[in-house]
Design an enzyme around this catalytic site. Structure first.
Site, short mmCIF file in Angstrom:
data_model
loop_
_atom_site.label_atom_id
_atom_site.label_comp_id
_atom_site.label_asym_id
_atom_site.label_seq_id
_atom_site.Cartn_x
_atom_site.Cartn_y
_atom_site.Cartn_z
N PRO A 117 0.82 -1.21 0.00
CA PRO A 117 0.00 0.00 0.00
C PRO A 117 0.85 1.26 0.00
CG PRO A 117 0.16 -0.83 2.22
CD PRO A 117 0.93 -1.81 1.35
N ASN A 120 1.84 2.63 3.73
CA ASN A 120 2.99 2.05 4.44
C ASN A 120 3.93 1.40 3.42
OD1 ASN A 120 1.94 2.46 7.26
ND2 ASN A 120 0.36 1.08 6.51
N CYS A 251 -4.55 1.47 9.63
CA CYS A 251 -5.98 1.14 9.56
C CYS A 251 -6.56 0.73 10.90
CB CYS A 251 -6.22 0.04 8.53
SG CYS A 251 -5.27 -1.48 8.83
#
Length: 532
Positions: A117, A120, A251
């Site tokens: 992602p 990160n 998250c």
């Protein structure tokens, strides 16, 4: 000379990486536990040495978060993860239960494809490299296009460290031709054993639909419940620490606060004292307009931004000390961004009459988004903790800790991980903080300990017909021991013919010296009769 189109070049690169990784993994799978551990130790050390460099590069390239917190994430994903997994047995015989006669053998999966992602982009590469190689696998990364440079630099660091430590070339690598077609080629290849997916909902759905086994994280929407027995000052400190860590891109971070009505005024005062700003209705509406895109997905332009930036972007001003923006809410829906995941320092706040109505609100928020992920409770009431633990549809319930850091195992003793499974309830295949043990198969070895005749007999019958130990003398068996003062009994005269065949042998043995040969003959004959 014909030049291939970029998409074809990227597909060819994906195929080449898979071929190299497969060959490397076949060699790597023969490494001893000691040799594999040496490889991952060197990788973790090299990654930690570049933590600050990569943190700054990631912040500069993506604009998400802040580089200081990204340094901590890089250290966590290298040193902390290594410390947790270094002593795990993952190669060869990993468990040998001599008592139950079963044995476990660790079997690598093979080649793993890992999606990275943009939130990160370097720490995820460190973490996934360590857990994949610890389990004896090869790994190929598909970075996010918006984090191309920092991710490729991180891949270069772990690849070079693996080679320096003696791992075969190709054991860890990544795409440099970043196209959707190349990522699809990785996910659909028959030579890829598993997809380790961390990223947006669309990419995770594509991974599951590829037909290749997949382990994924999922969207978070973690509520933070402040119960009346909580240490309010510490609870507020934990929530703000979590929500501002890397500007909220983890998250597991809190997305809303739920407060019991009886303590709300005290919570409100503490939130203000620690740098939050309560938006009015107009300001809440302005910010809501930019939090989500028209398709209902989070707006990437707000991800990882500061509270000051967000307020300016929405068209209102806040004090320069503002750290988190809060909107009072009383409804939950997919269209309400304050009831959704917000990867930035923004929180919805709900006031409830008591902990039971707070329970209902928690479930409503999680059902709206974030099923299976995380929630945090601030309380000293053990009964409340037990009720939440038994009923709430999440796989991480955190107590009195910043959720972003507790969920990944930094401030708790959960498995250190940056892929947090949401289980079946969240549409995933695992509910774990994903580690090396999720990335290998277990070959079971079981010794035979019962016969089919044992299965046919009731347990009581088996106990009655059990043979005496061969190491004990038959004359010590209670069945043959007569009471000291009791007269001899003629068993044959009483109709018990089990001993008829040995009567004369016993008489002869009494008339003469008892020899070893006579005793052996008696034993064989008696046991033969008893087996009837």
């Amino acid at each position: 000379m014909t030049t291939l189109d970029p998409d074809l070049q990227s597909i060819q690169q994906a195929r080449t990486l898979i071929k190299n990784a497969k060959q490397a993994q076949l060699l790597f799978a023969r490494y001893s536990q000691e040799k594999i551990d040496g490889v991952i130790k060197h990788i973790a050390s090299a990654a930690a040495q570049h933590a600050e460099e990569l943190a700054k590069l990631a912040h500069e390239e993506t604009g998400f978060g802040n580089w200081q917190d990204k340094v901590l994430k890089n250290i966590f994903a290298s040193e902390k993860v290594f410390e947790h997994i270094k002593d795990l047995k993952t190669v060869g015989i990993i468990r040998d239960d001599q008592q139950n006669k079963v044995m476990d053998v660790g079997v690598p999966l093979g080649v793993i494809t890992a999606l990275v992602p943009s939130t990160n982009p370097t720490s995820t590469i460190f973490y996934k490299t360590l857990i994949a190689l610890k389990a004896g696998n090869a790994i190929i990364f598909s970075p996010h296009p918006n984090a191309r440079q920092c991710s490729q630099r991180a891949i270069d660091i772990v690849r070079q460290a693996a080679l320096q430590a003696g791992a075969p070339a190709g054991i860890v690598d990544g795409l440099t031709e970043l196209t959707l077609e190349a990522t699809k080629a990785l996910m659909h290849s028959k030579d890829v054993a598993l997809i380790l997916a961390t990223g947006g909902e669309g990419m995770v759905r594509a991974a599951y639909s590829s037909g290749t086994p997949t382990i994924s994280g999922g969207p978070g929407n973690g509520p933070a419940f402040i119960e009346r027995s909580a240490n309010i000052k510490q609870a507020v400190t934990d929530i703000i620490t979590s929500k501002t860590f890397d500007n909220g891109v983890i998250c597991a971070s809190e997305q809303s606060i739920i407060v019991e009505k009886c303590i709300y005024q005290e919570v409100h005062r503490e939130l203000l004292a620690q740098g939050t700003y309560f938006m009015n209705d107009d300001e809440s509406a302005r910010l809501a307009n930019i939090l989500l895109r028209p398709n209902g997905m989070i707006n990437p332009e707000v991800v990882g931004k500061t509270a000051i930036y967000l307020s300016e972007r929405a068209g209102f001003s806040v004090p320069p000390t503002t750290r988190v923006l809060i909107s009072l809410q009383n409804s939950v829906s997919r269209k309400n961004p304050y009831a959704r995941e917000k990867l930035c320092p923004v929180l919805g706040l709900y006031i409830e009459e008591d902990w039971m109505s707070a329970c209902d609100r928690v479930v409503e928020l999680l059902t709206n988004e974030g099923l299976g992920h995380t929630l945090v409770i601030h309380t000293q009431n053990q009964q409340v903790i037990r009720e939440f633990a038994l009923q709430k549809p999440v796989h991480r319930i955190l107590i009195n800790t910043p959720a972003a850091l507790g969920g990944i195992g930094a401030t708790t003793n959960l498995i250190p991980a940056l892929t947090l499974g949401c289980g079946a309830v969240g549409g995933g295949s695992s509910s774990d903080n994903v580690g090396p043990m999720n990335l290998l198969n277990i070959r079971k070895v079981g010794y035979g300990v019962r016969s089919i005749d044992d299965l046919r007999q009731p347990q009581s019958a088996q106990q009655c017909t059990a043979q005496p130990s061969h190491s004990a003398s038959i004359f010590e068996d209670h069945r043959f021991a007569a009471a000291p003062s009791a007269p001899a009994v003629n068993l044959y005269a009483q109709g018990d013919d089990r001993f008829a065949a040995v009567t004369h042998a016993v008489v002869n043995a009494a008339a003469n010296d008892i020899t070893e040969e006579n005793v052996e003959q008696i034993i064989k004959q008696v046991l033969g009769r008893l087996s009837r």
